[in-house]
Design an enzyme around this catalytic site. Sequence first.
Site, PDB file in Angstrom:
ATOM      1  N   LYS A  45      34.783  37.904  40.056  1.00 40.10           N
ATOM      2  CA  LYS A  45      34.175  36.824  39.261  1.00 40.10           C
ATOM      3  C   LYS A  45      33.051  37.289  38.334  1.00 40.10           C
ATOM      4  O   LYS A  45      32.165  36.521  37.957  1.00 40.10           O
ATOM      5  CB  LYS A  45      33.649  35.669  40.152  1.00 40.10           C
ATOM      6  N   HIS A 100      38.532  46.128  42.294  1.00 37.37           N
ATOM      7  CA  HIS A 100      37.332  45.492  42.870  1.00 37.37           C
ATOM      8  C   HIS A 100      36.788  46.352  44.015  1.00 37.37           C
ATOM      9  O   HIS A 100      35.848  45.939  44.692  1.00 37.37           O
ATOM     10  CB  HIS A 100      37.674  44.131  43.475  1.00 37.37           C
ATOM     11  N   SER A 130      30.878  30.942  40.807  1.00 34.48           N
ATOM     12  CA  SER A 130      32.245  31.128  40.325  1.00 34.48           C
ATOM     13  C   SER A 130      33.192  31.469  41.493  1.00 34.48           C
ATOM     14  O   SER A 130      34.312  30.956  41.572  1.00 34.48           O
ATOM     15  CB  SER A 130      32.246  32.244  39.281  1.00 34.48           C
TER      16      SER A 130
HETATM   17  P1  A3P Z   1      33.339  30.859  35.715  1.00 34.92           P
HETATM   18  O1  A3P Z   1      34.030  30.539  36.991  1.00 34.92           O
HETATM   19  O2  A3P Z   1      31.839  30.896  35.860  1.00 34.92           O
HETATM   20  O3  A3P Z   1      33.770  30.010  34.567  1.00 34.92           O
HETATM   21  P2  A3P Z   1      36.909  37.362  36.864  1.00 34.92           P
HETATM   22  O4  A3P Z   1      37.835  37.594  35.726  1.00 34.92           O
HETATM   23  O5  A3P Z   1      36.108  38.576  37.227  1.00 34.92           O
HETATM   24  O6  A3P Z   1      37.589  36.738  38.025  1.00 34.92           O
HETATM   25  O7  A3P Z   1      35.785  36.342  36.364  1.00 34.92           O
HETATM   26  C1  A3P Z   1      36.108  35.012  36.085  1.00 34.92           C
HETATM   27  C2  A3P Z   1      34.927  34.378  35.394  1.00 34.92           C
HETATM   28  O8  A3P Z   1      34.824  34.897  34.059  1.00 34.92           O
HETATM   29  C3  A3P Z   1      35.078  32.859  35.282  1.00 34.92           C
HETATM   30  O9  A3P Z   1      33.726  32.364  35.318  1.00 34.92           O
HETATM   31  C4  A3P Z   1      35.689  32.749  33.878  1.00 34.92           C
HETATM   32  O10 A3P Z   1      35.564  31.473  33.315  1.00 34.92           O
HETATM   33  C5  A3P Z   1      34.867  33.797  33.143  1.00 34.92           C
HETATM   34  N1  A3P Z   1      35.474  34.223  31.868  1.00 34.92           N
HETATM   35  C6  A3P Z   1      36.711  34.708  31.666  1.00 34.92           C
HETATM   36  N2  A3P Z   1      36.907  34.929  30.350  1.00 34.92           N
HETATM   37  C7  A3P Z   1      35.759  34.588  29.712  1.00 34.92           C
HETATM   38  C8  A3P Z   1      35.341  34.579  28.346  1.00 34.92           C
HETATM   39  N3  A3P Z   1      36.145  34.942  27.363  1.00 34.92           N
HETATM   40  N4  A3P Z   1      34.080  34.143  28.068  1.00 34.92           N
HETATM   41  C9  A3P Z   1      33.251  33.753  29.056  1.00 34.92           C
HETATM   42  N5  A3P Z   1      33.590  33.740  30.363  1.00 34.92           N
HETATM   43  C10 A3P Z   1      34.831  34.143  30.689  1.00 34.92           C
END
Ligand code: A3P
Length: 287
Positions: A45, A100, A130
């Site tokens: 996340k 991860h 998140s």
């Molecule tokens: P939130 O749950 O706070 O919205 P991962 O890819 O490591 O699992 O992380 C997911 C998080 O990154 C989520 O956060 C997601 O919305 C956010 N995310 C993914 N793409 C993004 C982007 N282009 N801009 C901002 N946040 C992004």
Amino acid sequence: MDRMSVIEEFAGIQLPGHLHTPESLQYAQNFKFKEGDVLIVTYPKSGTTWMQEILTLIYSQGDTEIAMTIPNWERAPWLEHTYFKVTLKEGEGPRIITTHLPSSVLAPALQNSKAKVIYVARNPKDVAVSFYHFHKMAKFLPEISSFSEFLELFLKGKVCYGSWFDHVQGWYRQKNNLDFFCITYEDLQKDLRRSIKKLCGFLGCPMYSEEVDKVEQHCRFPVMSQNVMVNYMLIPKEIMNHDQSKFMRKGVVGDWKEHMTQEQSDAFDKIFQEKMSGCYLQFLWNL
Ligand code: A3P
């Protein structure tokens, strides 16, 4: 009962058994990295999917075709997942690999390799929020009844992939031993264009300004959240249920303020101070 969570322990950390087996983890640990490999390392996340998309677009010089036709888990597969061996792209161009896993598990395999390592870190209060919402939708993770319950587990490191503090500290300590680039989710939010250019410098991948424009445009949250190749809408509902919470949820800095009480935030700060001494990474808690 709509959960399919089987939590396994490996090297002292909890992992979703549905995604990893002892064999796949062994394979990851002994993986032979090649020159030209690019490894994205994140605690869950923290902006993993975002970085997968940015790297895809950098390597395609801003051409969106690959990003719009191939799912992120195929173009930048997870090293520790069971499907890794069959998905890893061989042939021309750098291999983008994602993980991860903590440094205690993976750093030995990276020593003396020429792989480039990109570590993406995010402020841990937003990570916790998140990750909590992700538990609601990801049916391969344990069911959590409230944010308070999750926060407690998160601060103790009793969640999948272990302690955020150990993950960040462990990889940060590797910075002089590896071809290492560290960037934060908040850097990406604050100035995406500058971050893309810095990444191009690290990767040795120069781009024209118009190409950077295309990468920047394509990697904005509103665009990515509509791209089914990265928003996880292709995954069956039994595994990821977007009715509970979207994978592309909010994409902001500071959402923790909507979830934590003052008391929880103060207790978090105290643990952060204790555990992060010696780590000079700067985290932004608001934008
Ligand atoms: P939130 O749950 O706070 O919205 P991962 O890819 O490591 O699992 O992380 C997911 C998080 O990154 C989520 O956060 C997601 O919305 C956010 N995310 C993914 N793409 C993004 C982007 N282009 N801009 C901002 N946040 C992004």
